[in-house]
Design a protein around this motif. Sequence first.
Motif, short mmCIF file in Angstrom:
data_model
loop_
_atom_site.label_atom_id
_atom_site.label_comp_id
_atom_site.label_asym_id
_atom_site.label_seq_id
_atom_site.Cartn_x
_atom_site.Cartn_y
_atom_site.Cartn_z
N ILE A 202 15.70 11.07 -2.01
CA ILE A 202 14.31 11.08 -2.47
C ILE A 202 13.64 9.78 -2.04
N ILE A 203 12.39 9.87 -1.63
CA ILE A 203 11.65 8.68 -1.19
C ILE A 203 10.51 8.39 -2.17
N PHE A 204 10.47 7.17 -2.66
CA PHE A 204 9.32 6.69 -3.43
C PHE A 204 8.57 5.71 -2.53
N SER A 205 7.32 6.02 -2.22
CA SER A 205 6.52 5.18 -1.33
C SER A 205 5.42 4.47 -2.12
N ASP A 206 5.55 3.15 -2.22
CA ASP A 206 4.54 2.31 -2.86
C ASP A 206 3.44 2.03 -1.83
N GLU A 207 2.26 2.59 -2.08
CA GLU A 207 1.15 2.46 -1.12
C GLU A 207 -0.08 1.83 -1.78
N VAL A 208 0.15 0.90 -2.69
CA VAL A 208 -0.97 0.33 -3.44
C VAL A 208 -1.87 -0.56 -2.59
N HIS A 209 -1.38 -0.99 -1.42
CA HIS A 209 -2.21 -1.82 -0.53
C HIS A 209 -2.87 -0.99 0.58
N ARG A 210 -2.80 0.31 0.50
CA ARG A 210 -3.25 1.18 1.60
C ARG A 210 -4.76 1.12 1.83
N ASP A 211 -5.54 0.72 0.82
CA ASP A 211 -6.99 0.67 0.99
C ASP A 211 -7.45 -0.57 1.74
N ILE A 212 -6.57 -1.56 1.89
CA ILE A 212 -6.95 -2.82 2.53
C ILE A 212 -6.33 -2.86 3.92
N ILE A 213 -6.96 -2.21 4.86
CA ILE A 213 -6.43 -2.05 6.21
C ILE A 213 -7.40 -2.68 7.21
N PHE A 214 -6.86 -3.43 8.16
CA PHE A 214 -7.70 -4.06 9.17
C PHE A 214 -8.21 -3.00 10.16
N LYS A 215 -9.35 -3.29 10.76
CA LYS A 215 -9.93 -2.36 11.74
C LYS A 215 -8.97 -2.21 12.91
N GLU A 216 -9.04 -1.08 13.55
CA GLU A 216 -8.17 -0.72 14.67
C GLU A 216 -6.73 -0.47 14.23
N THR A 217 -6.49 -0.42 12.92
CA THR A 217 -5.15 -0.13 12.41
C THR A 217 -5.14 1.26 11.79
N LYS A 218 -4.15 2.04 12.14
CA LYS A 218 -4.01 3.40 11.62
C LYS A 218 -2.96 3.41 10.53
#
Length: 403
Positions: A202-218
């Motif tokens: 089972i995978i638990f993915s902590d993505e709490v920083h996902r909203d703070i992404i630099f431009k040109e980054t996917k």
Amino acid sequence: MSDFKPLDIDRSHVNDRHWNLESLSQTYKINPNRELFSLWIGDHDFQVPIKVQEAIQQRLAVPVYGYAFLPQTFYEAIIKWNKEQFNLTYKKENIILSHGTIAAMIMTIKAFSNPGEAILLTSPIYGPFGEAIKNTNRSLVAHKLLYKNNRFEIDLALFEKQIVDEKVKIFLLCNPHNPGGQVWDYSILLEIVNICKKHKVIIFSDEVHRDIIFKETKFTSLAHFESLYDQVIVGVSPNKPFNFGGFKTTYILVKNESLNNSLKQELVKTKMTSPNTFGVPALIAAYECADWLKDFNAYIEDNYHFIVNALKTENDLSIFDTNASFFVYVNFSQLTTNPSLFKEVMEANNIILAYGDSFVQDGEYFARINIGIGRAKLERFVQQFKFALAEVRTKVNKINYIN
């Protein structure tokens, strides 16, 4: 233009762990006659959007703060945000409020493993990942990340070997990575998912920083792989970008009905039946502030490029190639292999950073700097940091001369 204003808010007089001297003095030796740079903890210095302030004030105006519930508008805001920002489609029943990301992680560990069983993480990583494993009496298995060209890499062959050898039940992922601020590439995530699927992890993915992404980054959420492997639990939160970590508004996204039901049962056991009174309106309002977030992200990215450029002459310091969040991760191993000395000098210069012992293991010669501050303060920090680095060099040279 949004109402984002890069103005540092003075929090030294409130019960705030980031800047309050009473709190900091319990751990650090603070010089009250010199400017303090408390850049260790994971929240930034900017005020929340006006819409969020107004939503809280509206609730505050009703002077009874009793038990709350989750209205339909709470779920609608989450569903809309995830669809518009990340192209993720969810229903109300897929969303579980968890009162904190680590609380969600602990729920996952308790629901899907037994005491003594192995939980895998990558290291270095946000310290409470390790605490969540140890405090639930599970066995911590650390996959040491490879540090190459100021980025982290995963040795996939070793990763799979550890899963097999240690009979791993759950893998804890951090994406974007904390402390590195690195977004994991789609190809790496796909390999991880395939390995975990092969071995029923089972995978638990902590993505709490996902909203703070630099431009040109996917950024790719692990939720995008659910059609390939549905043993995926994603923890997200508006707390990091919108700066209300005190409201505990982390929520879990999980479509698999069996996983979902087990997590809800675990939540019932904790008796956390009521959400934070102010967290609910804060989340709903924050998810109407996409323009504010865009301006905030641009400011943080500019801060990152500023500090990289300002420190480029420090040849014995290497800076992690960040593309997410408001952290700068620096490697000082060429300057000194004595982390205690580095930390001691920084503290003597009123600089408080987060160090290797905050990130489970394998980060002995690194420090994490919070750059979620106004540019003027960041410029003053750089000056004081350079002075402290020079002091470290002097002490190292003196020690080497004596030896």
